[in-house]
Design a protein around this motif. Structure first.
Motif, PDB file in Angstrom:
ATOM      1  N   MET A  52      -4.447  -4.174  -3.967  1.00 32.22           N
ATOM      2  CA  MET A  52      -4.291  -2.998  -3.113  1.00 32.22           C
ATOM      3  C   MET A  52      -3.826  -3.395  -1.722  1.00 32.22           C
ATOM      4  O   MET A  52      -4.271  -4.395  -1.189  1.00 32.22           O
ATOM      5  CB  MET A  52      -5.641  -2.281  -2.959  1.00 32.22           C
ATOM      6  N   LYS A  55      -4.856  -0.089   4.334  1.00 33.58           N
ATOM      7  CA  LYS A  55      -4.443   0.498   5.607  1.00 33.58           C
ATOM      8  C   LYS A  55      -5.669   0.683   6.478  1.00 33.58           C
ATOM      9  O   LYS A  55      -6.798   0.731   5.992  1.00 33.58           O
ATOM     10  CB  LYS A  55      -3.751   1.827   5.340  1.00 33.58           C
ATOM     11  N   LEU A  58      -8.261   3.418   5.851  1.00 31.82           N
ATOM     12  CA  LEU A  58      -9.011   3.242   4.617  1.00 31.82           C
ATOM     13  C   LEU A  58     -10.312   2.471   4.856  1.00 31.82           C
ATOM     14  O   LEU A  58     -11.320   2.717   4.194  1.00 31.82           O
ATOM     15  CB  LEU A  58      -8.140   2.495   3.611  1.00 31.82           C
ATOM     16  N   LEU A  64     -13.724   6.380   0.682  1.00 33.17           N
ATOM     17  CA  LEU A  64     -12.266   6.404   0.565  1.00 33.17           C
ATOM     18  C   LEU A  64     -11.760   5.182  -0.207  1.00 33.17           C
ATOM     19  O   LEU A  64     -10.875   5.290  -1.050  1.00 33.17           O
ATOM     20  CB  LEU A  64     -11.609   6.419   1.955  1.00 33.17           C
ATOM     21  N   ILE A  65     -12.358   4.052   0.071  1.00 31.79           N
ATOM     22  CA  ILE A  65     -11.976   2.830  -0.632  1.00 31.79           C
ATOM     23  C   ILE A  65     -12.288   2.974  -2.117  1.00 31.79           C
ATOM     24  O   ILE A  65     -11.473   2.613  -2.972  1.00 31.79           O
ATOM     25  CB  ILE A  65     -12.702   1.611  -0.026  1.00 31.79           C
ATOM     26  N   HIS A  68      -9.715   5.191  -3.860  1.00 33.06           N
ATOM     27  CA  HIS A  68      -8.448   4.487  -4.088  1.00 33.06           C
ATOM     28  C   HIS A  68      -8.584   3.470  -5.220  1.00 33.06           C
ATOM     29  O   HIS A  68      -7.671   3.307  -6.033  1.00 33.06           O
ATOM     30  CB  HIS A  68      -7.976   3.805  -2.802  1.00 33.06           C
ATOM     31  N   CYS A  69      -9.719   2.787  -5.272  1.00 31.56           N
ATOM     32  CA  CYS A  69      -9.948   1.818  -6.349  1.00 31.56           C
ATOM     33  C   CYS A  69      -9.986   2.504  -7.708  1.00 31.56           C
ATOM     34  O   CYS A  69      -9.380   2.027  -8.681  1.00 31.56           O
ATOM     35  CB  CYS A  69     -11.260   1.072  -6.124  1.00 31.56           C
ATOM     36  N   ARG A  71      -8.631   5.348  -8.589  1.00 31.52           N
ATOM     37  CA  ARG A  71      -7.289   5.815  -8.939  1.00 31.52           C
ATOM     38  C   ARG A  71      -6.425   4.653  -9.409  1.00 31.52           C
ATOM     39  O   ARG A  71      -5.686   4.763 -10.392  1.00 31.52           O
ATOM     40  CB  ARG A  71      -6.634   6.492  -7.745  1.00 31.52           C
ATOM     41  N   LEU A  72      -6.538   3.527  -8.763  1.00 28.00           N
ATOM     42  CA  LEU A  72      -5.756   2.350  -9.131  1.00 28.00           C
ATOM     43  C   LEU A  72      -6.126   1.859 -10.530  1.00 28.00           C
ATOM     44  O   LEU A  72      -5.253   1.547 -11.334  1.00 28.00           O
ATOM     45  CB  LEU A  72      -5.983   1.234  -8.110  1.00 28.00           C
TER      46      LEU A  72
END
Length: 117
Positions: A52, A55, A58, A64-65, A68-69, A71-72
């Motif tokens: 990843m 930013k 983030l 939020l992290i 994103h994890c 979703r990845l």
């Protein structure tokens, strides 16, 4: 956290690990204050293990992290998923060794060792 990491490592040893288990393991690791005291400490984990790009906004929120994890992981292809599983296994194994040394954890002797001969 040491015992949980042992369980995660054992789960990752299986040849087929469902995505929801990998997602749960990553979420537990990211939310752990024992492994990452500050949010900025997890930048290496996110870039090396998950690939990843991190930013600045983030790093202000662990939730939020985590989003994103998740979703990845769910959008990753099978080849990427297998590679992620291998990297995560190595990372967890290294964390187990680190926690073992820092907390001076010794393996308990099994009481049944004397009976088995």
């Amino acid at each position: 956290m040491y015992k949980e990491l042992i369980l995660y490592r054992n789960e990752l040893k299986n040849s087929i690990v469902p995505r929801y288990k990998i997602t749960g393991i990553v979420v537990e690791i990211v939310l752990s204050k024992e492994i990452f005291r500050r949010n900025s400490d997890m930048v290496d984990f996110l870039t090396e293990i998950l690939g990843m790009t991190v930013k600045g906004y983030l790093l202000k929120s662990r939730t939020l992290i985590v989003a994103h994890c998740c979703r990845l992981i769910t959008k990753s292809e099978d080849k990427e998923y297998v590679e992620l599983k291998k990297k995560l296994y190595k990372y967890i194994d290294a964390q187990i060794k680190r926690l073992k040394e820092e907390n001076d954890i010794k393996l308990k002797k099994n009481n049944f060792d004397g009976w088995i001969h």
